[in-house]
Design a protein around this motif. Structure first.
Motif, mmCIF file in Angstrom:
data_model
loop_
_atom_site.group_PDB
_atom_site.id
_atom_site.type_symbol
_atom_site.label_atom_id
_atom_site.label_comp_id
_atom_site.label_asym_id
_atom_site.label_seq_id
_atom_site.Cartn_x
_atom_site.Cartn_y
_atom_site.Cartn_z
ATOM 1 N N CYS A 49 0.838 -1.195 0.000
ATOM 2 C CA CYS A 49 0.000 0.000 0.000
ATOM 3 C C CYS A 49 0.876 1.248 0.000
ATOM 4 O O CYS A 49 2.069 1.184 0.296
ATOM 5 C CB CYS A 49 -0.934 0.022 1.204
ATOM 6 N N ALA A 67 -2.184 10.277 -5.656
ATOM 7 C CA ALA A 67 -3.212 10.340 -6.705
ATOM 8 C C ALA A 67 -2.569 10.401 -8.087
ATOM 9 O O ALA A 67 -3.016 9.724 -9.022
ATOM 10 C CB ALA A 67 -4.129 11.542 -6.478
ATOM 11 N N THR A 70 -0.927 6.988 -9.120
ATOM 12 C CA THR A 70 -1.827 5.855 -9.332
ATOM 13 C C THR A 70 -2.870 6.106 -10.426
ATOM 14 O O THR A 70 -3.832 5.350 -10.538
ATOM 15 C CB THR A 70 -2.516 5.465 -8.011
ATOM 16 N N GLN A 71 -2.653 7.118 -11.240
ATOM 17 C CA GLN A 71 -3.551 7.344 -12.377
ATOM 18 C C GLN A 71 -3.484 6.131 -13.306
ATOM 19 O O GLN A 71 -2.407 5.554 -13.513
ATOM 20 C CB GLN A 71 -3.140 8.603 -13.141
ATOM 21 N N PRO A 72 -4.617 5.715 -13.856
ATOM 22 C CA PRO A 72 -4.649 4.504 -14.688
ATOM 23 C C PRO A 72 -3.570 4.442 -15.771
ATOM 24 O O PRO A 72 -2.918 3.407 -15.928
ATOM 25 C CB PRO A 72 -6.057 4.527 -15.290
ATOM 26 N N VAL A 75 -0.060 3.743 -14.107
ATOM 27 C CA VAL A 75 0.158 2.391 -13.577
ATOM 28 C C VAL A 75 0.167 1.353 -14.697
ATOM 29 O O VAL A 75 0.863 0.341 -14.588
ATOM 30 C CB VAL A 75 -0.847 2.036 -12.457
ATOM 31 N N VAL A 87 -1.362 -0.984 -9.737
ATOM 32 C CA VAL A 87 -1.913 -0.865 -8.381
ATOM 33 C C VAL A 87 -3.337 -0.325 -8.401
ATOM 34 O O VAL A 87 -4.061 -0.484 -7.429
ATOM 35 C CB VAL A 87 -1.029 0.015 -7.468
ATOM 36 N N ASN A 88 -3.727 0.285 -9.479
ATOM 37 C CA ASN A 88 -5.084 0.782 -9.637
ATOM 38 C C ASN A 88 -5.774 -0.108 -10.671
ATOM 39 O O ASN A 88 -5.353 -0.152 -11.831
ATOM 40 C CB ASN A 88 -5.050 2.236 -10.120
ATOM 41 N N ALA A 90 -8.183 0.266 -12.446
ATOM 42 C CA ALA A 90 -8.605 1.009 -13.635
ATOM 43 C C ALA A 90 -7.518 0.988 -14.715
ATOM 44 O O ALA A 90 -7.794 1.259 -15.882
ATOM 45 C CB ALA A 90 -8.965 2.442 -13.273
ATOM 46 N N GLY A 91 -6.281 0.626 -14.346
ATOM 47 C CA GLY A 91 -5.210 0.482 -15.321
ATOM 48 C C GLY A 91 -5.485 -0.625 -16.322
ATOM 49 O O GLY A 91 -4.915 -0.649 -17.409
#
Length: 140
Positions: A49, A67, A70-72, A75, A87-88, A90-91
């Motif tokens: 984390c 933030a 970790t934008q799609p 990542v 890690v996200n 949404a990637g």
């Protein structure tokens, strides 16, 4: 205990028929032409984390950094360099990761269903006893 560098070297040199290692290490050996392959069936996915300590003097800036990191798209881009999933989650959306690369990522939707996630709460409660039992087993 074997370091991840050593497990990858054992694979690369053909000195071991089976190792437990991180998929990124195994993929690197495979991509370099080593006689190695791997599966995610029955694998254990560990998680980490990003955190900001309570009372941190720059909390707002730290949260903005997390933030941004970790934008799609960011990542997803990491998978260009090592076979670790974003890690996200949404990637994984919108074709940010090429289809052929998805096969190499443990947390890709088609791979994660055959794995289990490590339970950090269990390890907090039982880690010391588990390590002791493991050490005793290995000493036999």
């Amino acid at each position: 205990m074997c370091s991840s560098d050593l497990s990858a070297q054992l694979l690369k040199d053909g000195e071991a028929d089976l190792v437990v290692t991180w998929n990124g290490r195994a993929q690197t050996v495979k991509a370099d032409g080593g006689a190695a392959d791997y599966t995610f069936k029955g694998s254990v996915i560990g998680t980490d984390c990003l955190a900001v300590p309570k009372g941190a003097p720059n909390k707002e800036a730290a949260m903005k950094l997390i933030a941004a990191m970790t934008q799609p798209a960011r990542v997803a881009k990491l998978t260009d360099f090592i076979a670790y999933g974003p890690v996200n989650p949404a990637g994984y959306e919108g074709g940010l990761i090429p289809e052929d690369r998805l096969k190499t990522l443990a947390t890709a939707p088609e791979n994660a269903g055959t794995s289990v996630f490590s339970n950090s709460e269990w390890w907090v409660r039982n880690g010391e006893a588990a390590q002791k039992a493991f050490d005793e087993m290995m000493a036999r």
